[in-house]
Scaffold this active site. Structure first.
Site, PDB file in Angstrom:
ATOM      1  N   ILE A  20     -21.333  -6.353  -4.470  1.00 58.93           N
ATOM      2  CA  ILE A  20     -22.183  -7.102  -5.406  1.00 58.93           C
ATOM      3  C   ILE A  20     -22.157  -8.603  -5.089  1.00 58.93           C
ATOM      4  CG2 ILE A  20     -22.406  -7.796  -7.842  1.00 58.93           C
ATOM      5  CD1 ILE A  20     -21.378  -4.973  -8.601  1.00 58.93           C
ATOM      6  N   ASP A  39     -13.361 -14.999  -0.472  1.00 61.38           N
ATOM      7  CA  ASP A  39     -12.915 -13.605  -0.523  1.00 61.38           C
ATOM      8  C   ASP A  39     -11.513 -13.526   0.057  1.00 61.38           C
ATOM      9  OD1 ASP A  39     -14.761 -10.755  -0.768  1.00 61.38           O
ATOM     10  OD2 ASP A  39     -12.745 -10.572   0.068  1.00 61.38           O
ATOM     11  N   ASP A  60      -7.821 -16.127  -2.785  1.00 59.89           N
ATOM     12  CA  ASP A  60      -7.176 -15.093  -3.601  1.00 59.89           C
ATOM     13  C   ASP A  60      -7.254 -15.607  -5.031  1.00 59.89           C
ATOM     14  OD1 ASP A  60      -5.636 -13.303  -4.977  1.00 59.89           O
ATOM     15  OD2 ASP A  60      -3.965 -13.305  -3.564  1.00 59.89           O
ATOM     16  N   ASN A  87     -16.695 -12.944  -9.636  1.00 60.17           N
ATOM     17  CA  ASN A  87     -17.125 -11.584  -9.339  1.00 60.17           C
ATOM     18  C   ASN A  87     -16.003 -10.690  -8.817  1.00 60.17           C
ATOM     19  OD1 ASN A  87     -19.120  -9.453  -8.154  1.00 60.17           O
ATOM     20  ND2 ASN A  87     -18.024 -10.228  -6.357  1.00 60.17           N
ATOM     21  N   SER A 139     -18.575  -5.636 -17.030  1.00 55.05           N
ATOM     22  CA  SER A 139     -19.007  -4.262 -16.736  1.00 55.05           C
ATOM     23  C   SER A 139     -19.421  -3.621 -18.053  1.00 55.05           C
ATOM     24  CB  SER A 139     -17.826  -3.491 -16.137  1.00 55.05           C
ATOM     25  OG  SER A 139     -18.100  -2.104 -16.066  1.00 55.05           O
ATOM     26  N   TYR A 152      -8.674  -0.564 -16.268  1.00 57.63           N
ATOM     27  CA  TYR A 152      -9.885  -1.268 -15.818  1.00 57.63           C
ATOM     28  C   TYR A 152     -10.719  -1.677 -17.042  1.00 57.63           C
ATOM     29  CZ  TYR A 152     -14.351  -2.115 -13.416  1.00 57.63           C
ATOM     30  OH  TYR A 152     -15.510  -2.685 -12.955  1.00 57.63           O
ATOM     31  N   LYS A 156     -11.893  -5.422 -18.366  1.00 56.35           N
ATOM     32  CA  LYS A 156     -13.294  -5.840 -18.554  1.00 56.35           C
ATOM     33  C   LYS A 156     -13.571  -6.220 -20.018  1.00 56.35           C
ATOM     34  CE  LYS A 156     -14.472  -5.687 -14.269  1.00 56.35           C
ATOM     35  NZ  LYS A 156     -14.870  -6.902 -13.545  1.00 56.35           N
ATOM     36  N   VAL A 185     -22.604   0.845  -9.940  1.00 55.66           N
ATOM     37  CA  VAL A 185     -23.318   0.170  -8.847  1.00 55.66           C
ATOM     38  C   VAL A 185     -22.845   0.787  -7.527  1.00 55.66           C
ATOM     39  CG1 VAL A 185     -23.863  -2.053  -7.789  1.00 55.66           C
ATOM     40  CG2 VAL A 185     -23.296  -1.958 -10.218  1.00 55.66           C
ATOM     41  N   THR A 193     -17.521   8.796  -6.650  1.00 49.07           N
ATOM     42  CA  THR A 193     -17.933   9.081  -8.037  1.00 49.07           C
ATOM     43  C   THR A 193     -19.322   9.737  -8.093  1.00 49.07           C
ATOM     44  OG1 THR A 193     -18.927   6.889  -8.406  1.00 49.07           O
ATOM     45  CG2 THR A 193     -16.596   7.102  -8.932  1.00 49.07           C
TER      46      THR A 193
HETATM   47  P1  NAD Z   1     -16.337  -4.344  -3.842  1.00 54.30           P
HETATM   48  O1  NAD Z   1     -15.009  -3.716  -3.666  1.00 54.30           O
HETATM   49  O2  NAD Z   1     -17.483  -3.832  -3.050  1.00 54.30           O
HETATM   50  O3  NAD Z   1     -16.243  -5.922  -3.597  1.00 54.30           O
HETATM   51  C1  NAD Z   1     -15.265  -6.710  -4.228  1.00 54.30           C
HETATM   52  C2  NAD Z   1     -14.880  -7.866  -3.321  1.00 54.30           C
HETATM   53  O4  NAD Z   1     -13.844  -8.616  -3.988  1.00 54.30           O
HETATM   54  C3  NAD Z   1     -14.291  -7.438  -1.977  1.00 54.30           C
HETATM   55  O5  NAD Z   1     -14.929  -8.096  -0.913  1.00 54.30           O
HETATM   56  C4  NAD Z   1     -12.810  -7.814  -2.072  1.00 54.30           C
HETATM   57  O6  NAD Z   1     -12.233  -8.178  -0.815  1.00 54.30           O
HETATM   58  C5  NAD Z   1     -12.858  -8.985  -3.033  1.00 54.30           C
HETATM   59  N1  NAD Z   1     -11.569  -9.226  -3.679  1.00 54.30           N
HETATM   60  C6  NAD Z   1     -10.698  -8.306  -4.183  1.00 54.30           C
HETATM   61  N2  NAD Z   1      -9.602  -8.914  -4.642  1.00 54.30           N
HETATM   62  C7  NAD Z   1      -9.772 -10.246  -4.445  1.00 54.30           C
HETATM   63  C8  NAD Z   1      -8.966 -11.380  -4.733  1.00 54.30           C
HETATM   64  N3  NAD Z   1      -7.760 -11.265  -5.274  1.00 54.30           N
HETATM   65  N4  NAD Z   1      -9.459 -12.596  -4.445  1.00 54.30           N
HETATM   66  C9  NAD Z   1     -10.686 -12.739  -3.863  1.00 54.30           C
HETATM   67  N5  NAD Z   1     -11.462 -11.682  -3.537  1.00 54.30           N
HETATM   68  C10 NAD Z   1     -11.017 -10.445  -3.844  1.00 54.30           C
HETATM   69  O7  NAD Z   1     -16.645  -4.234  -5.404  1.00 54.30           O
HETATM   70  P2  NAD Z   1     -18.017  -4.516  -6.201  1.00 54.30           P
HETATM   71  O8  NAD Z   1     -18.535  -3.213  -6.683  1.00 54.30           O
HETATM   72  O9  NAD Z   1     -18.895  -5.393  -5.416  1.00 54.30           O
HETATM   73  O10 NAD Z   1     -17.422  -5.268  -7.484  1.00 54.30           O
HETATM   74  C11 NAD Z   1     -17.696  -6.616  -7.785  1.00 54.30           C
HETATM   75  C12 NAD Z   1     -17.500  -6.838  -9.284  1.00 54.30           C
HETATM   76  O11 NAD Z   1     -18.433  -6.035 -10.013  1.00 54.30           O
HETATM   77  C13 NAD Z   1     -16.110  -6.430  -9.790  1.00 54.30           C
HETATM   78  O12 NAD Z   1     -15.663  -7.361 -10.734  1.00 54.30           O
HETATM   79  C14 NAD Z   1     -16.366  -5.094 -10.472  1.00 54.30           C
HETATM   80  O13 NAD Z   1     -15.422  -4.805 -11.471  1.00 54.30           O
HETATM   81  C15 NAD Z   1     -17.762  -5.327 -11.030  1.00 54.30           C
HETATM   82  N6  NAD Z   1     -18.509  -4.082 -11.330  1.00 54.30           N
HETATM   83  C16 NAD Z   1     -18.702  -3.147 -10.353  1.00 54.30           C
HETATM   84  C17 NAD Z   1     -19.369  -1.968 -10.669  1.00 54.30           C
HETATM   85  C18 NAD Z   1     -19.590  -0.875  -9.634  1.00 54.30           C
HETATM   86  O14 NAD Z   1     -19.862   0.281 -10.044  1.00 54.30           O
HETATM   87  N7  NAD Z   1     -19.504  -1.160  -8.329  1.00 54.30           N
HETATM   88  C19 NAD Z   1     -19.840  -1.772 -11.970  1.00 54.30           C
HETATM   89  C20 NAD Z   1     -19.620  -2.745 -12.934  1.00 54.30           C
HETATM   90  C21 NAD Z   1     -18.955  -3.901 -12.601  1.00 54.30           C
END
Ligand code: NAD
Length: 303
Positions: A20, A39, A60, A87, A139, A152, A156, A185, A193
């Site tokens: 995302i 990242d 981080d 994010n 979320s 989780y 959120k 997403v 899932t």
């Molecule tokens: P993803 O795993 O594809 O990407 C997350 C990114 O965050 C990765 O590149 C990872 O390296 C980075 N990351 C993890 N820990 C980190 C840290 N400590 N410091 C900096 N970077 C870090 O996940 P996504 O689906 O893109 O999720 C992004 C956000 O969207 C999250 O907060 C997630 O909870 C939220 N979200 C996702 C969904 C879904 O279904 N994918 C739904 C609702 C909300």
């Protein structure tokens, strides 16, 4: 309050190396913003920064020093930050009692502490400038309980509470606060899932990115993705619990718990497990002094 014009705005995105966050970086860059991608996977962040003609570097979100260094580097490369998008997040899935303490702590650290640190790090300069926009990616799991995602969901719900409270506490500061609440997403986070998520409204990372763009351009506060889920959380608040419970049983709300394909999720699970910090153990000399103190106080009590 005046909104941020995306054309020329400086936008910092945490966890923007993939999923995302990367989709948001691309969408906002296409709208004319100068994007900075942070990242924990530094190579992905740097690549995104180069591709989008912005900045990319290690971050981080659990580490205040790393956060400040990333924001400083962003400002040096692109100018003062107009928008911060918190994010970065992770999502282990499964039985609450089987989740290790390490996995629970890592979620809390990244999903909650990371967002708090991000807000604290960027807000002072936004307050000084009298403008800014903070977007927290929460979320639907921050509004609706999902069995199999207990910790989780807790993280959120916390992001929702933090965003709503900051919005009120700093309502006269010129900072706009938005929380984005996507349903499922299609990113690595949701891998495995497919079966469990059947029938669950599903969006692409690009859908979320568009919603974020709308939130900035139209100064939206609470954004669900898909949008039609907006009234769901409100309805939940006024529907009797027994009706909700019946609905949950009918819809099969235990599917994440019971039907996640852990094999298909293995790659993701391994990636997030590697983010766990080693649990500090008591060193031998500390253990000795603890023992001494305990036996001294026991002796005192005996007297
Ligand atoms: P993803 O795993 O594809 O990407 C997350 C990114 O965050 C990765 O590149 C990872 O390296 C980075 N990351 C993890 N820990 C980190 C840290 N400590 N410091 C900096 N970077 C870090 O996940 P996504 O689906 O893109 O999720 C992004 C956000 O969207 C999250 O907060 C997630 O909870 C939220 N979200 C996702 C969904 C879904 O279904 N994918 C739904 C609702 C909300």
């Amino acid at each position: 309050m005046t909104g941020i014009r995306l054309d020329g705005a400086v936008v910092a995105i945490t966890g923007g190396g993939r999923g995302i966050g990367l989709a948001i970086a691309r969408e906002l860059s296409a709208a004319g913003a100068r994007v900075s991608v942070g990242d924990i996977d530094a190579e992905l962040a740097q690549q995104a920064g180069r591709d989008l003609n912005g900045y990319g570097g290690f971050l981080d979100v659990r580490d205040r020093g790393a956060f400040e260094a990333f924001l400083k580097a962003t400002e040096k490369a692109l100018g003062p930050i107009d928008v911060l998008i918190n994010n970065a997040g992770i999502m282990p899935a499964g039985d609450f009692l089987a989740e290790t303490d390490g996995a629970s702590d890592t979620q809390i650290d990244i999903n909650v502490r990371g967002v708090i640190l991000g807000c604290k790090a960027v807000m002072p300069s936004m307050i000084t400038r009298g403008r800014g926009h903070i977007i927290n990616i929460a979320s639907m799991a921050g509004r609706i309980a999902v069995p199999g995602l207990a910790v989780y969901c807790a993280t959120k719900y916390a992001v929702v509470g933090l965003t709503e409270t900051l919005r009120e506490e700093f309502r006269d500061s010129g900072i706009q606060f938005t929380m984005v609440m996507p349903s499922k997403v299609t990113t690595e986070l949701a891998s495995g899932t497919d079966e469990a998520g059947k029938g669950v409204p599903t969006a692409s990372p690009e859908d979320v990115a568009l919603a974020v763009r709308d939130a900035i351009e139209q100064q939206l506060t609470d954004v669900t993705v898909p949008r039609y889920l907006g009234p769901v959380s409100a309805l939940q608040g006024i529907t009797p619990r027994w009706v909700l419970r019946g609905l949950r049983r009918t819809l099969g709300d235990r599917r994440i718990l019971e039907q996640v394909d852990h094999q298909a999720r293995a790659g993701y699970t391994q990636r997030i497990a590697s983010l766990e910090k080693p649990v500090p153990t008591l060193k031998a000399d500390v253990k000795k002094s603890v023992k001494k103190t305990v036996s001294k106080s026991a002796a005192k009590k005996a007297v």
